[in-house]
Motif scaffolding. Structure first.
Motif, mmCIF file in Angstrom:
data_model
loop_
_atom_site.group_PDB
_atom_site.id
_atom_site.type_symbol
_atom_site.label_atom_id
_atom_site.label_comp_id
_atom_site.label_asym_id
_atom_site.label_seq_id
_atom_site.Cartn_x
_atom_site.Cartn_y
_atom_site.Cartn_z
ATOM 1 N N PHE A 1 0.887 -1.165 0.000
ATOM 2 C CA PHE A 1 0.000 0.000 0.000
ATOM 3 C C PHE A 1 0.922 1.210 0.000
ATOM 4 O O PHE A 1 1.785 1.345 0.865
ATOM 5 C CB PHE A 1 -0.883 -0.047 1.250
ATOM 6 N N LYS A 2 0.754 2.080 -0.995
ATOM 7 C CA LYS A 2 1.556 3.293 -1.096
ATOM 8 C C LYS A 2 0.618 4.463 -0.812
ATOM 9 O O LYS A 2 -0.048 4.976 -1.719
ATOM 10 C CB LYS A 2 2.206 3.399 -2.477
ATOM 11 N N PRO A 3 0.539 4.873 0.456
ATOM 12 C CA PRO A 3 -0.462 5.875 0.840
ATOM 13 C C PRO A 3 -0.196 7.250 0.242
ATOM 14 O O PRO A 3 0.954 7.663 0.067
ATOM 15 C CB PRO A 3 -0.363 5.913 2.366
ATOM 16 N N SER A 4 -1.299 7.932 -0.050
ATOM 17 C CA SER A 4 -1.218 9.312 -0.521
ATOM 18 C C SER A 4 -0.699 10.200 0.606
ATOM 19 O O SER A 4 -0.624 9.786 1.768
ATOM 20 C CB SER A 4 -2.615 9.793 -0.937
ATOM 21 N N LYS A 5 -0.370 11.434 0.270
ATOM 22 C CA LYS A 5 0.102 12.366 1.292
ATOM 23 C C LYS A 5 -0.945 12.546 2.395
ATOM 24 O O LYS A 5 -0.620 12.567 3.573
ATOM 25 C CB LYS A 5 0.458 13.726 0.684
ATOM 26 N N SER A 6 -2.211 12.637 2.013
ATOM 27 C CA SER A 6 -3.275 12.785 3.015
ATOM 28 C C SER A 6 -3.317 11.592 3.953
ATOM 29 O O SER A 6 -3.440 11.743 5.174
ATOM 30 C CB SER A 6 -4.632 12.953 2.339
ATOM 31 N N MET A 7 -3.208 10.379 3.410
ATOM 32 C CA MET A 7 -3.260 9.191 4.262
ATOM 33 C C MET A 7 -1.983 9.059 5.091
ATOM 34 O O MET A 7 -2.027 8.561 6.218
ATOM 35 C CB MET A 7 -3.526 7.932 3.426
#
Length: 176
Positions: free
Chosen positions: A52-58
């Motif tokens: 899982f490569k989370p977005s900046k928000s996550m």
């Protein structure tokens, strides 16, 4: 023949498409440094080789809830879901969001950027851990309590863990 497997995306990472049909409860196995575009790779027990490569928000949610030291993340649990309203570059493309996290005693709310200059609250809920589920099952003193405890385990998304299913079965045999 289950044709659902033929619709899975061929990719080296988790994608929005993986979460369109239902959320998934996953366990962090390790966190690694990624590329400049996707600087964090959260490797998952359930999906080896497809982090899982989370977005900046996550990533902001992760830091607010668990702190910035990623070496503390392995063994922790996330519930991920596909949000079709996620935008990137002004286009609605869909993305993966976090709805629940282990190691929380209460919900965590973070104000995230929605559009330039506009922020909105985003809340993640606590999720039960396998240790919580073990306690629920072992503390049941009647078959009715065990049935309720197993329902809680399933609602927490932990029903597929073999050790918990085995514990439920052994507790059932003890209580009969």
């Amino acid at each position: 023949m289950d044709i659902a497997t033929t619709t899975e995306p061929k990719s080296d990472q988790q994608n929005f498409d993986d979460y369109q049909s239902a959320p998934k409860t996953v366990t962090v196995s390790e966190v690694k440094k990624g590329s400049a575009e996707q600087p964090v790779e959260i490797h998952l027990v359930e999906f080896p080789g497809r982090p899982f490569k989370p977005s900046k928000s996550m990533r902001r949610v992760l830091v607010a809830a668990w702190g910035g030291e990623a070496s503390n993340y392995p063994g922790r649990i996330l519930r991920l879901y596909g949000d079709p309203t996620v935008k990137f570059g002004g286009q609605t493309v869909g993305g993966i969001r976090i709805s629940h996290m282990s190691h929380l005693t209460e919900p965590v709310t973070v104000h995230l950027t929605v559009t330039r200059g506009k922020r909105a609250p985003f809340t993640v809920q606590p999720i039960a851990t396998p240790q919580d589920a073990t306690a629920w099952l072992t503390e049941a003193t009647t078959l009715e309590e065990l049935q309720k405890a197993w329902g809680m385990v399933q609602r927490a998304g932990l029903g597929a863990i073999a050790e918990l299913a085995n514990l439920k079965d052994s507790r059932k045999a003890e209580l009969q």
